[in-house]
Design a protein around this motif. Structure first.
Motif, PDB file in Angstrom:
ATOM      1  N   ALA A   1      39.762  -2.316   0.196  1.00  0.00           N
ATOM      2  CA  ALA A   1      40.796  -3.041   0.945  1.00  0.00           C
ATOM      3  C   ALA A   1      41.567  -4.020   0.081  1.00  0.00           C
ATOM      4  O   ALA A   1      42.737  -4.330   0.368  1.00  0.00           O
ATOM      5  CB  ALA A   1      40.154  -3.775   2.117  1.00  0.00           C
ATOM      6  N   ASP A   2      40.926  -4.524  -0.978  1.00  0.00           N
ATOM      7  CA  ASP A   2      41.579  -5.471  -1.890  1.00  0.00           C
ATOM      8  C   ASP A   2      42.142  -6.682  -1.136  1.00  0.00           C
ATOM      9  O   ASP A   2      43.190  -7.224  -1.491  1.00  0.00           O
ATOM     10  CB  ASP A   2      42.706  -4.759  -2.657  1.00  0.00           C
ATOM     11  N   GLY A   3      41.455  -7.050  -0.048  1.00  0.00           N
ATOM     12  CA  GLY A   3      41.851  -8.239   0.692  1.00  0.00           C
ATOM     13  C   GLY A   3      43.025  -8.060   1.626  1.00  0.00           C
ATOM     14  O   GLY A   3      43.569  -9.047   2.138  1.00  0.00           O
ATOM     15  N   ILE A   4      43.446  -6.806   1.858  1.00  0.00           N
ATOM     16  CA  ILE A   4      44.622  -6.544   2.706  1.00  0.00           C
ATOM     17  C   ILE A   4      44.167  -6.295   4.136  1.00  0.00           C
ATOM     18  O   ILE A   4      43.504  -5.284   4.417  1.00  0.00           O
ATOM     19  CB  ILE A   4      45.415  -5.337   2.187  1.00  0.00           C
ATOM     20  N   PRO A   5      44.529  -7.173   5.082  1.00  0.00           N
ATOM     21  CA  PRO A   5      44.054  -7.003   6.469  1.00  0.00           C
ATOM     22  C   PRO A   5      44.497  -5.685   7.090  1.00  0.00           C
ATOM     23  O   PRO A   5      43.726  -5.075   7.844  1.00  0.00           O
ATOM     24  CB  PRO A   5      44.682  -8.204   7.195  1.00  0.00           C
ATOM     25  N   LEU A   6      45.721  -5.239   6.805  1.00  0.00           N
ATOM     26  CA  LEU A   6      46.201  -3.999   7.406  1.00  0.00           C
ATOM     27  C   LEU A   6      45.313  -2.823   7.012  1.00  0.00           C
ATOM     28  O   LEU A   6      45.032  -1.940   7.835  1.00  0.00           O
ATOM     29  CB  LEU A   6      47.652  -3.743   6.987  1.00  0.00           C
ATOM     30  N   PHE A   7      44.873  -2.795   5.744  1.00  0.00           N
ATOM     31  CA  PHE A   7      44.006  -1.717   5.284  1.00  0.00           C
ATOM     32  C   PHE A   7      42.706  -1.709   6.095  1.00  0.00           C
ATOM     33  O   PHE A   7      42.245  -0.665   6.565  1.00  0.00           O
ATOM     34  CB  PHE A   7      43.699  -1.901   3.791  1.00  0.00           C
ATOM     35  N   ILE A   8      42.147  -2.901   6.273  1.00  0.00           N
ATOM     36  CA  ILE A   8      40.880  -2.995   7.012  1.00  0.00           C
ATOM     37  C   ILE A   8      41.074  -2.535   8.454  1.00  0.00           C
ATOM     38  O   ILE A   8      40.284  -1.738   8.983  1.00  0.00           O
ATOM     39  CB  ILE A   8      40.356  -4.443   6.975  1.00  0.00           C
ATOM     40  N   GLU A   9      42.134  -3.031   9.087  1.00  0.00           N
ATOM     41  CA  GLU A   9      42.393  -2.701  10.484  1.00  0.00           C
ATOM     42  C   GLU A   9      42.577  -1.206  10.671  1.00  0.00           C
ATOM     43  O   GLU A   9      42.029  -0.606  11.611  1.00  0.00           O
ATOM     44  CB  GLU A   9      43.640  -3.457  10.953  1.00  0.00           C
ATOM     45  N   GLU A  10      43.335  -0.579   9.800  1.00  0.00           N
ATOM     46  CA  GLU A  10      43.643   0.838   9.945  1.00  0.00           C
ATOM     47  C   GLU A  10      42.457   1.723   9.575  1.00  0.00           C
ATOM     48  O   GLU A  10      42.206   2.764  10.194  1.00  0.00           O
ATOM     49  CB  GLU A  10      44.863   1.207   9.097  1.00  0.00           C
ATOM     50  N   ILE A  11      41.702   1.323   8.551  1.00  0.00           N
ATOM     51  CA  ILE A  11      40.589   2.189   8.115  1.00  0.00           C
ATOM     52  C   ILE A  11      39.458   2.173   9.139  1.00  0.00           C
ATOM     53  O   ILE A  11      38.768   3.181   9.342  1.00  0.00           O
ATOM     54  CB  ILE A  11      40.081   1.784   6.709  1.00  0.00           C
ATOM     55  N   VAL A  12      39.291   1.032   9.805  1.00  0.00           N
ATOM     56  CA  VAL A  12      38.247   0.968  10.836  1.00  0.00           C
ATOM     57  C   VAL A  12      38.582   1.912  11.980  1.00  0.00           C
ATOM     58  O   VAL A  12      37.687   2.532  12.579  1.00  0.00           O
ATOM     59  CB  VAL A  12      38.072  -0.481  11.335  1.00  0.00           C
ATOM     60  N   LYS A  13      39.882   2.075  12.290  1.00  0.00           N
ATOM     61  CA  LYS A  13      40.297   2.930  13.408  1.00  0.00           C
ATOM     62  C   LYS A  13      39.941   4.400  13.171  1.00  0.00           C
ATOM     63  O   LYS A  13      39.736   5.152  14.128  1.00  0.00           O
ATOM     64  CB  LYS A  13      41.809   2.791  13.645  1.00  0.00           C
ATOM     65  N   ILE A  14      39.915   4.816  11.904  1.00  0.00           N
ATOM     66  CA  ILE A  14      39.634   6.237  11.642  1.00  0.00           C
ATOM     67  C   ILE A  14      38.204   6.462  11.177  1.00  0.00           C
ATOM     68  O   ILE A  14      37.791   7.591  10.911  1.00  0.00           O
ATOM     69  CB  ILE A  14      40.595   6.818  10.582  1.00  0.00           C
ATOM     70  N   THR A  15      37.428   5.375  11.061  1.00  0.00           N
ATOM     71  CA  THR A  15      36.065   5.503  10.573  1.00  0.00           C
ATOM     72  C   THR A  15      35.105   5.785  11.732  1.00  0.00           C
ATOM     73  O   THR A  15      35.055   5.054  12.710  1.00  0.00           O
ATOM     74  CB  THR A  15      35.617   4.215   9.853  1.00  0.00           C
ATOM     75  N   THR A  16      34.372   6.849  11.627  1.00  0.00           N
ATOM     76  CA  THR A  16      33.311   7.180  12.589  1.00  0.00           C
ATOM     77  C   THR A  16      32.029   7.406  11.812  1.00  0.00           C
ATOM     78  O   THR A  16      32.020   7.480  10.571  1.00  0.00           O
ATOM     79  CB  THR A  16      33.658   8.448  13.393  1.00  0.00           C
ATOM     80  N   LEU A  17      30.918   7.512  12.534  1.00  0.00           N
ATOM     81  CA  LEU A  17      29.633   7.750  11.854  1.00  0.00           C
ATOM     82  C   LEU A  17      29.635   9.057  11.090  1.00  0.00           C
ATOM     83  O   LEU A  17      28.893   9.243  10.110  1.00  0.00           O
ATOM     84  CB  LEU A  17      28.499   7.736  12.888  1.00  0.00           C
ATOM     85  N   ASP A  18      30.533   9.987  11.500  1.00  0.00           N
ATOM     86  CA  ASP A  18      30.541  11.324  10.873  1.00  0.00           C
ATOM     87  C   ASP A  18      31.364  11.386   9.591  1.00  0.00           C
ATOM     88  O   ASP A  18      31.188  12.294   8.787  1.00  0.00           O
ATOM     89  CB  ASP A  18      31.082  12.359  11.863  1.00  0.00           C
ATOM     90  N   ASN A  19      32.313  10.478   9.411  1.00  0.00           N
ATOM     91  CA  ASN A  19      33.209  10.622   8.252  1.00  0.00           C
ATOM     92  C   ASN A  19      33.150   9.430   7.314  1.00  0.00           C
ATOM     93  O   ASN A  19      34.041   9.240   6.499  1.00  0.00           O
ATOM     94  CB  ASN A  19      34.651  10.837   8.729  1.00  0.00           C
ATOM     95  N   GLN A  20      32.116   8.626   7.412  1.00  0.00           N
ATOM     96  CA  GLN A  20      32.076   7.418   6.601  1.00  0.00           C
ATOM     97  C   GLN A  20      31.982   7.699   5.115  1.00  0.00           C
ATOM     98  O   GLN A  20      32.239   6.831   4.294  1.00  0.00           O
ATOM     99  CB  GLN A  20      30.932   6.514   7.056  1.00  0.00           C
ATOM    100  N   ALA A  21      31.640   8.901   4.758  1.00  0.00           N
ATOM    101  CA  ALA A  21      31.553   9.239   3.328  1.00  0.00           C
ATOM    102  C   ALA A  21      32.896   9.638   2.752  1.00  0.00           C
ATOM    103  O   ALA A  21      33.038   9.742   1.533  1.00  0.00           O
ATOM    104  CB  ALA A  21      30.543  10.362   3.128  1.00  0.00           C
ATOM    105  N   ASN A  22      33.899   9.889   3.596  1.00  0.00           N
ATOM    106  CA  ASN A  22      35.198  10.400   3.126  1.00  0.00           C
ATOM    107  C   ASN A  22      36.337   9.463   3.523  1.00  0.00           C
ATOM    108  O   ASN A  22      37.247   9.833   4.249  1.00  0.00           O
ATOM    109  CB  ASN A  22      35.447  11.793   3.704  1.00  0.00           C
ATOM    110  N   LEU A  23      36.261   8.229   3.058  1.00  0.00           N
ATOM    111  CA  LEU A  23      37.291   7.249   3.395  1.00  0.00           C
ATOM    112  C   LEU A  23      38.447   7.328   2.405  1.00  0.00           C
ATOM    113  O   LEU A  23      38.238   7.542   1.199  1.00  0.00           O
ATOM    114  CB  LEU A  23      36.700   5.839   3.361  1.00  0.00           C
ATOM    115  N   PRO A  24      39.693   7.156   2.856  1.00  0.00           N
ATOM    116  CA  PRO A  24      40.834   7.134   1.935  1.00  0.00           C
ATOM    117  C   PRO A  24      40.682   6.009   0.916  1.00  0.00           C
ATOM    118  O   PRO A  24      40.125   4.948   1.219  1.00  0.00           O
ATOM    119  CB  PRO A  24      42.029   6.867   2.862  1.00  0.00           C
TER     120      PRO A  24
END
Length: 740
Positions: free
Chosen positions: A168-191
């Motif tokens: 995230a490098d301290g960017i709130p938008l990155f955190i907010e958006e990545i949490v929306k697409i993160t599920t228990l099934d895809n946590q290994a394949n984050l952008p």
């Protein structure tokens, strides 16, 4: 904001919107005047009924009154309840909006408004106020990023949390958006980057992806009616897609007619997710729909069409609208925007093959660019000189252009201001037959003749041609004069007429013409014309030795020049202000102002340097700094030879004589020769006031040499030629010497 507060609906007829606006005003702003109603109608693209219309206002007056009304409305709302006023992305702000915000920041208000402005670090705000706090927003720390992540989702593993925080490098938008697409099934394949993340979010939109892509091509803020017209969806389907996009947090609702991307980076990601050919096709479609279905946008935002045509690959149509945008900005005295728009058109034009059509278009743009360059950079600035050099080269290829007269007129103005007036009057005479029966061009021809004649000391010629130009003026010509020449030539000619009358020995007439000229300029409220009028009035008072009036007028000149970036009038205002400060006992500040004005002058109007140097010379003499004055006199007299600027030649000889006497009594003979030369030159120029000043200096010298009768006779001879102005400083001084 206004449309939402007034309750406008997308399908409201214009008369319904007008009624809602009146009702809103009656409830919240009962003191609204008929003028305010008419101005708001203009802002909201409404046509008021006949009984609500007011006489046409100049574009600058309209802008100023619009800003005043909007500030009044904000203040009134804040007195009813506390307000939160948010403006984002100021690094992209246009000059007119910045002017509004600057006035908002600097005004004193009794209401409760918390204003929050956001901008990138490169934005340099023009305001300074103790009421403003600047809060740099640093990236989130690793602990803060972790806390934010947990607050958004508690189902993230420790390893995934570590990876999110690191990426995230301290960017709130990155955190907010990545949490929306993160599920228990895809946590290994984050952008790995924010762009990849946003692209993934857009790819997961399904059928709504096409709509978000179309909206991104319109812009970060998009009109719903325009989106409907360029999409292939029916009304119901489009509403469902927009609801989906809003639910996912990608777009926000602004009002009934407009939505906005939550963040500029989201719009950019949606835009970049399309191929260039697709984007180009959509840009073309947007431009065509705007042309046919949004006439108000075509009229008020031609730069928007220019941008869409450019990205749609329609270069020639883009250039056409950049020219319209530049012309509209110039009409509204938005000179910096005008320069940007014209330069955008020129840049595109250079990408086309060289041919006669390209030459004609370039010629047209450059001729339109000259007046705004003169206003902001200076008549003799490097930018103006380079532009005129290119115009001169092109004029040989476009002999039949309707702008040829304007091009030659602009070149002569630039010549006077950059290198001087040698031979300009004769060249200007050729413009009269070119004007044919066009009253505007005739005024311009007479004006340039009068202008050049003044600087070479031909005051009778200036007098004659300014009067001829003024007789050709009619009030309805103002807008056309402003558009073609950048100023109201009736005011400009009156300004030079007042100076010519003064130099020729008619101070009362000069004063009357000056007062009428300044009153006319204030009524027109065209900033560049008013700054010119203030400058000429200020210098007339300086020559009349009225330091208090000079001080007041020079401050007004400086204020309007700083507000609108008028380099020449700012330099002249500083020059007069510095001179007046010296006479009022503030010598250090005054001398610094004078020196600053000379620096500005050299960059913007070096062809008429003597009028600036003479003010500093007079100030040095007032402070008895004769050696400095003599050094500067040598520079001024050298400039006279180089530029042909001889309007003050007689006075420079007189001032040199005064300096020589102040330096040493042994310089009496040389000083007397200076005074004699000043008298001879002023007589050749029919400059009675300069002759009177030289005669006064000579009389004082003769008085000390016991040649009192000769002194009295000489003064009486020149004094008796005057028919007015006997309460002026110079004539009163002459009378006191005669009566000694």
């Amino acid at each position: 904001m206004l449309e939402a507060n007034m309750g406008f609906e997308p399908d409201d007829a214009l008369d319904i919107k007008f009624g809602k606006m009146l009702n809103y005003g009656e409830v919240y702003y009962p003191s609204w005047t008929q003028e305010a109603v008419s101005i708001l109608c203009n802002l909201l693209s409404l046509t008021p009924p006949e009984h609500h219309r007011i006489p046409a206002l100049s574009q600058q007056t309209l802008k100023e009154k619009t800003i005043t009304i909007l500030l009044t409305m904000l203040r009134a709302l804040s007195q009813q309840q506390p307000m939160l006023f948010i403006v984002e992305d100021l690094h992209w702000v246009d000059p007119s909006t910045l002017e509004f915000l600057t006035q908002f920041v600097e005004q004193q208000t009794t209401g409760s408004i918390l204003a929050i402005f956001t901008a990138r670090p490169e934005f340099d705000p023009p305001w300074q106020s103790a009421r403003i706090s600047t809060l740099p927003l640093a990236p989130l720390s690793m602990d803060e990023a972790a806390q934010m992540t947990f607050s958004l989702s508690g189902d993230i593993t420790t390893e995934t949390l570590r990876r999110i925080v690191k990426r995230a490098d301290g960017i709130p938008l990155f955190i907010e958006e990545i949490v929306k697409i993160t599920t228990l099934d895809n946590q290994a394949n984050l952008p790995t980057t924010l762009h990849d993340l946003l692209a993934a979010r857009i790819d997961n939109l399904g059928s709504s992806k096409v709509i978000v892509q179309l909206a991104s091509i319109i812009g970060r803020e998009f009109n719903l009616d325009l989106l409907r017209k360029i999409s292939l969806c029916n009304y119901h389907t489009l509403e469902l897609h927009l609801s989906t996009l809003q639910d996912t947090g990608l777009i926000l609702n602004i009002n009934e007619t407009t939505k906005q991307f939550k963040h500029a980076l989201i719009q950019e990601a949606a835009y970049q997710s399309q191929t260039k050919s697709v984007r180009q096709t959509v840009h073309q479609r947007i431009a065509q729909v705007l042309q046919t279905d949004f006439p108000d946008v075509v009229t008020t935002q031609p730069e928007l069409l220019a941008q869409h045509f450019f990205y749609g690959g329609e270069i020639r149509q883009s250039i056409e609208y950049w020219i319209k945008a530049g012309q509209r900005a110039a009409r509204n005295s938005a000179n910096l925007e005008a320069i940007d728009h014209f330069n955008s058109g020129l840049q595109l034009l250079m990408s086309l093959p060289s041919d006669p059509d390209r030459d004609c278009t370039e010629f047209q743009i450059l001729v339109s660019l000259c007046p705004v360059l003169y206003a902001t950079k200076g008549y003799g600035s490097e930018e103006a000189t380079q532009t005129n050099a290119r115009i001169s080269a092109l004029s040989e290829r476009v002999d039949n252009s309707s702008e040829l007269f304007l091009a030659r007129w602009a070149l002569l103005i630039n010549t006077i201001a950059s290198v001087g007036s040698y031979g300009v009057t004769e060249a200007a005479m050729h413009l009269l037959p070119m004007a044919h029966d066009d009253p505007l061009k005739k005024q311009a021809a007479h004006y340039i003749i009068a202008d050049s004649a003044f600087w070479v000391g031909e005051f009778e010629t200036t007098h004659a041609h300014t009067e001829q130009a003024i007789t050709l003026y009619h009030p309805e010509q103002h807008q056309m004069l402003q558009e073609q020449f950048g100023e109201n030539l009736s005011v400009s000619c009156s300004a030079y007429l007042s100076w010519a009358l003064y130099f020729r020995g008619f101070p009362d007439q000069a004063k009357d013409v000056c007062e009428q000229m300044l009153s006319h300029a204030r009524e027109l409220a065209h900033p560049h014309t008013l700054a010119l009028a203030l400058c000429f009035a200020t210098l007339l008072h300086r020559w009349s030795n009225k330091s208090t009036e000079t001080l007041s007028l020079s401050l007004e000149t400086i204020a309007i020049s700083q507000q609108h970036d008028f380099s020449v009038w700012l330099a002249a205002g500083e020059m007069a202000h510095g001179w007046a400060l010296v006479l009022h006992g503030h010598s250090e500040i005054g001398i610094a102002k004078l020196q600053s004005s000379i620096t500005r002058m050299k960059a913007s109007i070096g062809g008429i340097s003597v009028i600036f140097l003479s003010a500093l010379i007079e100030s040095y003499i007032h402070l008895e700094l004769y050696d400095k004055a003599l050094s500067l006199l040598a520079e001024a007299q050298a400039d006279e030879i180089t530029t042909g600027d001889s309007h003050f030649t007689a006075e420079l000889h007189r001032l040199k004589g005064v300096c020589l006497l102040g330096t040493s009594e042994s310089n009496t003979k040389e000083a007397e020769a200076c005074f004699s030369q000043a008298i001879a030159i002023s007589r050749r120029q029919s400059a009675k006031f300069l002759e009177l000043r030289a005669a006064i200096s000579m009389a004082r010298l003769w008085w000390h040499q016991d040649k009192r009768e000769d002194a009295r006779n000489m003064l009486e001879e020149i004094y008796n030629t005057f028919t007015e102005g006997f309460d002026s400083h110079d004539l009163q001084e002459a009378a006191s010497l005669i009566n000694l």
